[in-house]
Design a protein around this motif. Structure first.
Motif, short mmCIF file in Angstrom:
data_model
loop_
_atom_site.label_atom_id
_atom_site.label_comp_id
_atom_site.label_asym_id
_atom_site.label_seq_id
_atom_site.Cartn_x
_atom_site.Cartn_y
_atom_site.Cartn_z
N UNK A 192 0.71 -1.12 0.07
CA UNK A 192 0.07 -0.08 -0.06
C UNK A 192 0.85 1.33 0.07
N UNK A 193 0.48 2.53 -0.70
CA UNK A 193 1.46 3.48 -0.63
C UNK A 193 1.29 4.25 0.45
N UNK A 194 2.61 4.73 0.91
CA UNK A 194 2.83 5.68 1.92
C UNK A 194 3.19 7.05 1.33
N UNK A 195 2.42 8.10 1.42
CA UNK A 195 2.64 9.23 0.67
C UNK A 195 3.39 10.31 1.59
N UNK A 196 4.29 11.06 1.20
CA UNK A 196 4.85 11.88 1.69
C UNK A 196 4.27 13.54 2.00
N UNK A 197 3.90 14.06 2.88
CA UNK A 197 3.18 15.25 2.79
C UNK A 197 4.33 16.27 3.59
N UNK A 198 4.82 17.20 3.21
CA UNK A 198 5.84 18.14 3.74
C UNK A 198 5.00 19.32 4.28
N UNK A 199 5.14 19.41 5.52
CA UNK A 199 4.39 20.79 5.98
C UNK A 199 5.39 21.29 7.07
N UNK A 200 6.56 22.04 6.25
CA UNK A 200 7.66 22.74 7.14
C UNK A 200 7.01 23.96 7.78
N UNK A 201 7.92 24.46 8.72
CA UNK A 201 7.73 25.81 9.23
C UNK A 201 7.85 25.55 10.92
N UNK A 202 8.39 26.80 11.59
CA UNK A 202 8.56 26.89 12.83
C UNK A 202 9.13 25.82 13.68
N UNK A 203 10.40 25.32 13.10
CA UNK A 203 11.17 24.23 13.63
C UNK A 203 10.44 22.93 13.72
N UNK A 204 9.54 22.87 12.79
CA UNK A 204 8.55 21.59 12.62
C UNK A 204 7.45 21.77 13.37
N UNK A 205 7.05 22.66 13.96
CA UNK A 205 5.69 22.84 14.84
C UNK A 205 4.77 22.93 13.88
N UNK A 206 4.71 23.45 12.49
CA UNK A 206 3.37 23.48 11.89
C UNK A 206 3.07 22.19 11.50
N UNK A 207 3.76 21.34 10.75
CA UNK A 207 3.68 19.77 10.65
C UNK A 207 2.79 19.14 11.43
N UNK A 208 3.77 19.38 12.87
CA UNK A 208 3.42 18.48 14.21
C UNK A 208 1.99 18.98 14.57
N UNK A 209 1.57 20.19 14.63
CA UNK A 209 0.36 20.74 15.06
C UNK A 209 -0.74 19.94 13.93
N UNK A 210 -0.37 19.95 12.76
CA UNK A 210 -1.46 19.41 11.78
C UNK A 210 -1.83 17.84 12.26
N UNK A 211 -0.52 17.18 12.64
CA UNK A 211 -0.52 15.76 12.78
C UNK A 211 -1.32 15.43 14.08
N UNK A 212 -1.21 16.30 14.88
CA UNK A 212 -1.76 16.28 16.04
C UNK A 212 -3.34 16.23 16.18
N UNK A 213 -3.96 17.14 15.09
CA UNK A 213 -5.36 17.30 15.07
C UNK A 213 -5.74 16.36 13.96
N UNK A 214 -5.04 15.44 13.39
CA UNK A 214 -5.69 14.67 12.39
C UNK A 214 -6.21 13.35 13.28
N UNK A 215 -7.17 12.81 12.57
CA UNK A 215 -7.93 11.47 12.89
C UNK A 215 -7.08 10.53 13.16
N UNK A 216 -7.07 9.78 14.48
CA UNK A 216 -6.38 8.71 14.86
C UNK A 216 -6.62 7.35 14.25
N UNK A 217 -7.01 7.32 12.80
CA UNK A 217 -7.02 6.15 12.46
C UNK A 217 -6.27 5.40 11.62
N UNK A 218 -4.86 5.71 11.77
CA UNK A 218 -3.76 5.08 11.12
C UNK A 218 -3.46 5.64 9.66
N UNK A 219 -4.23 6.30 9.25
CA UNK A 219 -4.12 6.94 7.81
C UNK A 219 -3.41 8.14 7.74
N UNK A 220 -2.96 8.86 9.01
CA UNK A 220 -2.12 9.97 8.93
C UNK A 220 -1.25 9.72 10.09
#
Length: 319
Positions: free
Chosen positions: A58-86
């Motif tokens: 199955x495909x694993x797709x990279x989604x680059x979300x840079x900024x604020x020392x890594x905080x931007x992408x980490x914020x997005x991940x924290x708010x994502x659904x906990x279903x294993x697809x993010x």
């Protein structure tokens, strides 16, 4: 062979645990990388995504979300659904240091995330010019104690600074840190004789060491690294309890189903059991090491506490 047997044994156990979860993943999985495309973490993440895709079909797709020392992408991940697809690739910055470097990073690395599996560590190494009579960590410690705050060490990142702070306190080794904007500038300063020593990642310095342009004194992992054979760690040279490394861990939002963690852990262990994958990761600056479950959670929690203490000792104020 020893590392391969460990990976294969762990893979077998994890795969047995994951049999009940064969339906995951049923669609492509997004992996958030909180850094820019082309950066070291991104390059390694893309390689890992490709290899995981081969294991689980199955495909694993990279989604680059840079900024604020890594905080931007980490914020997005924290708010994502906990279903294993993010998922997200987390590091010692996003899930340890940033909690102390930023007044409001926008997420809680422990409350908002579940660590799934460690891929490996990124050891650093202390180096100097080949003509320097100092050739080991004990010699460097003695020299710095004889001339407190007179011998200089180039540092270019927060990780380098924390490696220095831990050495300074544990040895103790009163070297004077000189800040540079990147590894290239630090190397130039050291080769040009403007600073006495340098600490940075093995990935940044390995070619200069193997070519003889720089001399390695000791690596910052708990034990010597396969990435620099023959170079002992600071701990192995007498700095008790010393270990300061970068690390790469796959995280999911808190609440991810346990069977998802089992599948991903098993797939990663199977991937890391292959010698060619280990070799490629070491070329990318990652020393493959696998942890999962309670062992990984305890590691991540301990790392966050360690980085907090070091940042406080360095008197670095949060942004």
């Amino acid at each position: 062979m020893k590392y391969r047997r460990v990976f294969i044994g762990l893979w077998g156990w994890l795969l047995a645990c994951a049999l009940q979860a064969q339906t995951y993943p049923q669609k492509p999985v997004r992996i958030i990388v909180p850094y820019a495309a082309g950066q070291g973490t991104d390059i390694a993440s893309r390689y890992l995504a490709d290899e995981l895709s081969k294991v689980v079909n199955q495909a694993f797709v990279i989604d680059n979300r840079p900024g604020a020392g890594g905080n931007i992408g980490t914020q997005l991940a924290a708010k994502s659904a906990p279903d294993g697809y993010t998922l997200m690739v987390g590091t010692n910055a996003t899930h340890a240091a940033n909690a102390y470097l930023y007044a409001n990073p926008g997420f809680d690395p422990q409350a908002d995330f579940e660590p799934i599996v460690m891929v490996g560590i990124l050891p650093l190494v202390y180096v100097t010019q080949p003509g320097n009579p100092i050739s080991s960590i004990p010699e460097l410690t003695n020299a710095s104690q004889a001339r407190p705050e007179r011998l200089t060490v180039a540092i270019s990142t927060t990780t380098c600074r924390m490696a220095h702070e831990l050495y300074k306190s544990r040895a103790p080794a009163p070297l004077f840190p000189v800040d540079f904007k990147g590894s290239t500038q630090s190397i130039t300063a050291l080769v040009g004789g403007h600073v006495d020593y340098m600490v940075d990642t093995v990935a940044s310095l390995r070619s200069h060491i193997t070519s003889g342009q720089l001399k390695a004194l000791g690596v910052t992992s708990a034990k010597s690294s396969r990435m620099l054979p023959g170079v002992k760690s600071l701990a192995e040279q007498g700095v008790q309890g010393y270990e300061l490394v970068g690390w790469t861990v796959l995280f999911a939002p808190k609440g991810v189903p346990p069977e998802v963690s089992q599948v991903l852990s098993a797939a990663t262990a199977k991937m890391l059991a292959r010698p060619e994958v280990q070799d490629k990761l070491m070329q990318l600056g990652i020393d493959p090491q696998i942890k999962s479950g309670p062992e990984l959670k305890a590691f991540v929690d301990a790392e966050k506490d360690k980085w907090g203490r070091l940042i406080a000792a360095a008197k670095i104020q949060p942004n």
